[in-house]
Design a protein around this motif. Structure first.
Motif, PDB file in Angstrom:
ATOM      1  N   LEU A  17       0.820  -1.214   0.000  1.00 16.40           N
ATOM      2  CA  LEU A  17       0.000   0.000   0.000  1.00 16.40           C
ATOM      3  C   LEU A  17       0.854   1.265   0.000  1.00 16.40           C
ATOM      4  N   ASN A  18       2.090   1.147   0.511  1.00 17.44           N
ATOM      5  CA  ASN A  18       2.936   2.330   0.590  1.00 17.44           C
ATOM      6  C   ASN A  18       3.203   2.933  -0.792  1.00 17.44           C
ATOM      7  N   ALA A  19       3.183   2.078  -1.823  1.00 16.57           N
ATOM      8  CA  ALA A  19       3.458   2.552  -3.178  1.00 16.57           C
ATOM      9  C   ALA A  19       2.340   3.442  -3.711  1.00 16.57           C
ATOM     10  N   VAL A  20       1.151   3.327  -3.148  1.00 19.06           N
ATOM     11  CA  VAL A  20       0.006   4.121  -3.614  1.00 19.06           C
ATOM     12  C   VAL A  20      -0.716   4.764  -2.436  1.00 19.06           C
ATOM     13  N   ALA A  21       0.028   5.065  -1.366  1.00 18.11           N
ATOM     14  CA  ALA A  21      -0.592   5.526  -0.121  1.00 18.11           C
ATOM     15  C   ALA A  21      -1.400   6.801  -0.318  1.00 18.11           C
ATOM     16  N   TRP A  22      -0.864   7.760  -1.070  1.00 24.24           N
ATOM     17  CA  TRP A  22      -1.579   9.017  -1.255  1.00 24.24           C
ATOM     18  C   TRP A  22      -2.893   8.798  -1.993  1.00 24.24           C
ATOM     19  N   PHE A  23      -2.866   7.986  -3.045  1.00 18.14           N
ATOM     20  CA  PHE A  23      -4.078   7.700  -3.809  1.00 18.14           C
ATOM     21  C   PHE A  23      -5.113   6.996  -2.938  1.00 18.14           C
ATOM     22  N   VAL A  24      -4.650   6.026  -2.150  1.00 20.53           N
ATOM     23  CA  VAL A  24      -5.556   5.304  -1.248  1.00 20.53           C
ATOM     24  C   VAL A  24      -6.159   6.267  -0.234  1.00 20.53           C
ATOM     25  N   GLY A  25      -5.317   7.147   0.318  1.00 22.35           N
ATOM     26  CA  GLY A  25      -5.808   8.111   1.303  1.00 22.35           C
ATOM     27  C   GLY A  25      -6.864   9.034   0.732  1.00 22.35           C
ATOM     28  N   VAL A  26      -6.617   9.538  -0.481  1.00 20.01           N
ATOM     29  CA  VAL A  26      -7.586  10.430  -1.126  1.00 20.01           C
ATOM     30  C   VAL A  26      -8.905   9.695  -1.367  1.00 20.01           C
ATOM     31  N   ALA A  27      -8.825   8.487  -1.926  1.00 22.46           N
ATOM     32  CA  ALA A  27     -10.032   7.734  -2.275  1.00 22.46           C
ATOM     33  C   ALA A  27     -10.827   7.334  -1.036  1.00 22.46           C
ATOM     34  N   VAL A  28     -10.143   6.777  -0.027  1.00 26.47           N
ATOM     35  CA  VAL A  28     -10.840   6.327   1.179  1.00 26.47           C
ATOM     36  C   VAL A  28     -11.385   7.526   1.949  1.00 26.47           C
ATOM     37  N   GLY A  29     -10.594   8.604   2.037  1.00 23.18           N
ATOM     38  CA  GLY A  29     -11.071   9.796   2.735  1.00 23.18           C
ATOM     39  C   GLY A  29     -12.329  10.356   2.103  1.00 23.18           C
ATOM     40  N   ALA A  30     -12.332  10.488   0.768  1.00 26.40           N
ATOM     41  CA  ALA A  30     -13.503  11.025   0.073  1.00 26.40           C
ATOM     42  C   ALA A  30     -14.699  10.089   0.204  1.00 26.40           C
ATOM     43  N   GLY A  31     -14.478   8.778  -0.030  1.00 25.20           N
ATOM     44  CA  GLY A  31     -15.581   7.820   0.038  1.00 25.20           C
ATOM     45  C   GLY A  31     -16.182   7.725   1.425  1.00 25.20           C
ATOM     46  N   ALA A  32     -15.316   7.672   2.447  1.00 24.59           N
ATOM     47  CA  ALA A  32     -15.811   7.579   3.818  1.00 24.59           C
ATOM     48  C   ALA A  32     -16.569   8.848   4.212  1.00 24.59           C
TER      49      ALA A  32
END
Length: 490
Positions: A453-468
């Motif tokens: 996940l570290n390789a795409v951490a920023w993308f994951v953070g943006v997506a999960v933050g917005a979705g949640a």
């Protein structure tokens, strides 16, 4: 709603504005004072993109096994994504003239907003400290060239030699002098600094092309990555490049609030961010290619290169350019947002000038000369904090574009009672989404099995933050801003 009819409250405080949420520096910039053109926005970004960390970034990518051309592909993808994120997140600042620390209250509430504000401020002060220390090394190289007795100032104090303390004092004083002239004078400084650094970079590139008789050996180096490994590291490289500016993707309204139109901020950022980065990166690679020919190994640190060349005039002029480049990135990318964040914490005690001086003081207490010796652990900590700010970007975008539909009741952002108050000042949907996004984005640092996940951490953070945030806002409805009411109250 057209930009010309965008609501903006009277900048003078009223009895209904909470004194712990409002002062003149946090107030919306009135339309007549939003005078930054696309040229100003572009030159500000030119000054920020050209810094020592960005210069050395290509070495990190090539160390992963990428070819020089693949490095350019990574830079292009990363900065295009950054441009899109900043374009959309800057719009609220341009439309309403409000800074990040005020805008974020919409999703987090007046008290809850302090959490992302403090995180952003911490990163800004740390990076100010680190960048300033790098510039102090350039000052040390200049003084060592001009005065043979400078090198004798070696008395140690708190882990650093006296001459470096003096060099740091000079750098800190320069930062303080520029920042004390206010935001609009900072704009004028960047108008000169950004293009000047580009010019010096072009001269260095011409030197590299002359020494290398072309692009040089680094451009001839083939890629060592193929298949799945290539794509995995490609994602890691893109995320790493984004990580350098992920914090600024959050507080871009601090700049866009001074821009006169949406078109100016879009055109200015397009020229100043992805275009300039694509010009600057090959400059670094070409210049470093020349060092392979001259010294038998690449020298990515520009200060080390100046010392290795051994030409007094080159050392002095090159060192002065590095100092100028550091000033241009630090004042806008670190001192300005950190000052606004501190003003937001203590609006009754601080204004922008006092807060900027406080940033200088706090930067010394970060003791960057010691952090340099623990670079690996420090960058892991910063990656973790940067990952936490990814969800903030997602939450801000979801709140402004989906929940608020690009309409804000600006006066209510300065009140404890109103549509943005949440539950006793805490916006539970924003806080819950921040916790969820931060946990998922940071999971790779905690659980070895999720290290990918570290390789795409920023993308994951943006997506999960917005979705949640959208999910929680539906379960606990966030009061929407009625356009007519917002206009009438503005």
């Amino acid at each position: 709603m057209t930009e010309s009819s965008s609501p903006a409250p009277d900048p003078s405080p009223t009895g209904s504005y909470a004194p712990d949420l409002y002062n003149a520096d946090l107030a919306p910039v009135p339309p007549e004072r939003r005078d930054w053109s696309w040229v100003n926005m572009a030159t500000v970004w030119m000054g920020m993109v050209h810094n020592i960390v960005a210069y050395e970034a290509a070495s990190g990518l090539m160390a992963l096994g990428f070819s020089a051309w693949q490095c350019l592909e990574i830079v292009a993808v990363a900065y295009l994504i950054l441009f899109l994120a900043m374009w959309f997140n800057a719009r609220a600042g341009t439309r309403y003239g409000i800074p990040f620390c005020v805008l974020i209250r919409s999703a987090f509430g007046p008290f809850g907003a302090q959490l992302p504000v403090v995180l952003r401020g911490f990163c800004a002060i740390f990076w100010f400290s680190v960048q300033s220390y790098a510039a102090a090394q350039a000052v040390d190289a200049i003084f060592s060239t001009l005065n043979a007795g400078w090198a004798s100032l070696q008395a140690p104090f708190l882990g650093m030699q006296l001459r470096m303390w003096l060099a740091m004092a000079a750098i800190w004083a320069l930062h303080g002098w520029i920042a004390s002239h206010g935001v609009h004078r900072i704009r004028n400084f960047e108008l000169v600094a950004g293009p000047l650094v580009i010019l010096v970079g072009l001269l260095a590139t011409m030197w590299g092309l002359h020494v290398g008789h072309g692009l040089g050996p680094l451009f001839a180096q083939p890629s060592h990555l193929h298949g799945a490994e290539f794509w995995s590291r490609f994602a890691m490289g893109v995320t790493g490049m984004i990580g350098m500016w992920a914090t600024f993707a959050v507080n871009i309204p601090d700049l866009s609030r001074f821009v006169r139109s949406e078109r100016d901020q879009v055109v200015g950022q397009a020229i100043g961010l992805p275009v300039t980065a694509l010009v600057f990166t090959p400059m670094g690679i070409i210049t470093t290619s020349a060092t392979v020919i001259l010294f038998g190994h690449p020298i990515w640190n520009p200060v080390e290169l100046l010392v290795a060349l051994g030409h007094p005039v080159v050392t002095v002029l090159g060192g002065a350019t590095l100092v100028l480049a550091t000033l241009s990135v630090n004042v806008v990318a670190n001192i300005m947002p950190a000052a606004y964040d501190l003003v937001n914490l203590m609006p009754r005690r601080l204004d922008f000038n006092r807060a900027s001086r406080l940033v200088l003081v706090l930067g010394v207490f970060f003791m960057p000369w010691l952090w340099f010796n623990e670079a690996a652990s420090i960058y892991r900590a910063l990656d973790l904090i940067g990952g936490l700010l990814g969800p903030v970007t997602g939450i801000m975008l979801a709140d402004f574009y989906v929940v608020r539909r690009q309409v804000l009741d600006v006066p209510d952002l300065y009140r404890h009672q109103g549509r943005y108050a949440g539950r006793k000042g805490w916006g539970l949907p924003g806080l819950g989404a921040f916790a969820a996004g931060g946990l998922v984005a940071s999971a790779g640092h905690i659980l070895p099995g999720l290290a990918g996940l570290n390789a795409v951490a920023w993308f994951v953070g943006v997506a999960v933050g917005a979705g949640a945030y959208l999910a929680l806002a539906r379960r606990q409805p966030v009061p929407a801003d009625d356009t007519a009411e917002a206009l009438s109250r503005a």
